[in-house]
Design an enzyme around this catalytic site. Sequence first.
Site, PDB file in Angstrom:
ATOM      1  N   LYS A 187       0.826  -1.332   0.070  1.00 60.49           N
ATOM      2  CA  LYS A 187       0.016  -0.076   0.032  1.00 60.49           C
ATOM      3  C   LYS A 187       0.891   1.235   0.076  1.00 60.49           C
ATOM      4  O   LYS A 187       1.832   1.161   0.383  1.00 60.49           O
ATOM      5  CB  LYS A 187      -0.833  -0.071   1.138  1.00 60.49           C
TER       6      LYS A 187
HETATM    7  C1  LIG Z   1      -5.584  -4.080   0.908  1.00 65.51           C
HETATM    8  C2  LIG Z   1      -6.825  -3.906   0.668  1.00 65.51           C
HETATM    9  C3  LIG Z   1      -7.826  -4.514   1.856  1.00 65.51           C
HETATM   10  C4  LIG Z   1      -7.306  -5.262   2.937  1.00 65.51           C
HETATM   11  O1  LIG Z   1      -6.358  -4.681   3.738  1.00 65.51           O
HETATM   12  P1  LIG Z   1      -5.384  -5.570   4.616  1.00 65.51           P
HETATM   13  O2  LIG Z   1      -4.764  -4.384   5.371  1.00 65.51           O
HETATM   14  O3  LIG Z   1      -4.430  -6.431   3.486  1.00 65.51           O
HETATM   15  O4  LIG Z   1      -6.136  -6.322   5.498  1.00 65.51           O
HETATM   16  C5  LIG Z   1      -8.989  -4.211   1.669  1.00 65.51           C
HETATM   17  N1  LIG Z   1      -9.620  -3.615   0.636  1.00 65.51           N
HETATM   18  C6  LIG Z   1      -9.008  -3.106  -0.383  1.00 65.51           C
HETATM   19  C7  LIG Z   1      -9.518  -2.419  -1.453  1.00 65.51           C
HETATM   20  C8  LIG Z   1      -7.435  -3.307  -0.442  1.00 65.51           C
HETATM   21  O5  LIG Z   1      -6.785  -2.822  -1.386  1.00 65.51           O
END
Ligand SMILES: *Cc1c(COP(=O)(O)O)cnc(C)c1O
Length: 399
Positions: A187
């Site tokens: 991210k």
């Molecule tokens: C990465 C992501 C999540 C989940 O996040 P995590 O920290 O991996 O649990 C949820 N929604 C979207 C759109 C994502 O890209």
Amino acid sequence: MEGHSYIPFNLPDIGDEEIDEVVATLRSGWLTTGQRAARFEAAFQSYTGCRQALALSSGTAALHLALEALDIGPGDEVITTPITFCATVSSIIHCGATPVLADIGEDGNIDPVCIEKRISPRTRAIIPVHLGGLPCDMAAIWDIAKRYNLSVIEDAAHAIGTLWRGCHIGSLESLSAAVAYSFYATKTITTAEGGMVTTNSDSLAARMRCLSLHGMSKDAWNRYSDKGNWYYEVLEAGYKYNISDVHAALGIHQLRKIEQFVAVRTAYAQIYKECFADMPEFEMPPGGNNARNAWHLFILRLNLDKLSITRGQFIEELRRRNIGTSVHFIPIPLHPFFAPWMGDPRNHCPRALAFYERLVSLPLYPSMTVDQLQAVVKAVKAVVRSNRAMSVSMAGAAL
Ligand SMILES: *Cc1c(COP(=O)(O)O)cnc(C)c1O
């Protein structure tokens, strides 16, 4: 095959500040949720302008906790988009509620017109996802939520740094009940694993804080530090969703770099757009009206009628040229687990399924060099050059 080494789809950007803070945390004797988690929350609250921020172990935990704290459960329906990561929908299912999908609009985000068509007497909440950092039409979504008395939980996993009408997602201007962020390794800012839920409601924040740590009335800091007291009470069956100070240590320094990260991402996205502008084989991702796209992703859309290969082959051709890519996302209806919910005709999403066939996410991250970016452009153009569809007039001329 090409003169450059493999360019991965994503790499984190971790500096000495993050490393030193993690080492200092390890040496401090306090590893679990403590003062660094509190500092990360305070910094996040001040950056986004929200009222309350709660750091968690993942973005998925943030989504699940918000739904649970709003008492969404069996018999309830929650509307979300088919173009999202599975966690958005799984968190609805974990609450015992029923996911309902509303198809996407031209920009790839959930279509407010479609949301309204999906509402039933059981609908309790809407989870819009700001795909790739492009904000959803929140004015339209809040208007629907108000008219039907629904809660909005924003999945802002891609949207740290996104501005909508000059404000951060989740700011005091927000009418959403809660906003969920992710700091997963890929991210825009990362804590390796982690997340944050923000809200402008003090009571919801208190409920989420309690639920995030076993439903206990006090966290470890308030029991084991020199300021603490041993006594606590369990108030409900909670979860184990707290972030550790080791992870929060990363977040404190990543957050300080967010504006710089978004600036590089924006500049790189602009270079991609300019380099591909005159190519009929592509459609460029939208920049966002009234908005600052945080450019978490650069989602290239293929005009498949102009190419002789599929998206899958396009990705394979890029891989052969040492370029890593990804697809955001495989639509929810295509995963076998969600099949039982897809029998409901309200979940049919033809636009999302057609959109999916065209998507390729290109590498876009601050630790990429301009040379690497140019290598991606060169490879993409080379793939197009050798795989153009023969146009009708050319085919005619060939006869
Ligand atoms: C990465 C992501 C999540 C989940 O996040 P995590 O920290 O991996 O649990 C949820 N929604 C979207 C759109 C994502 O890209």
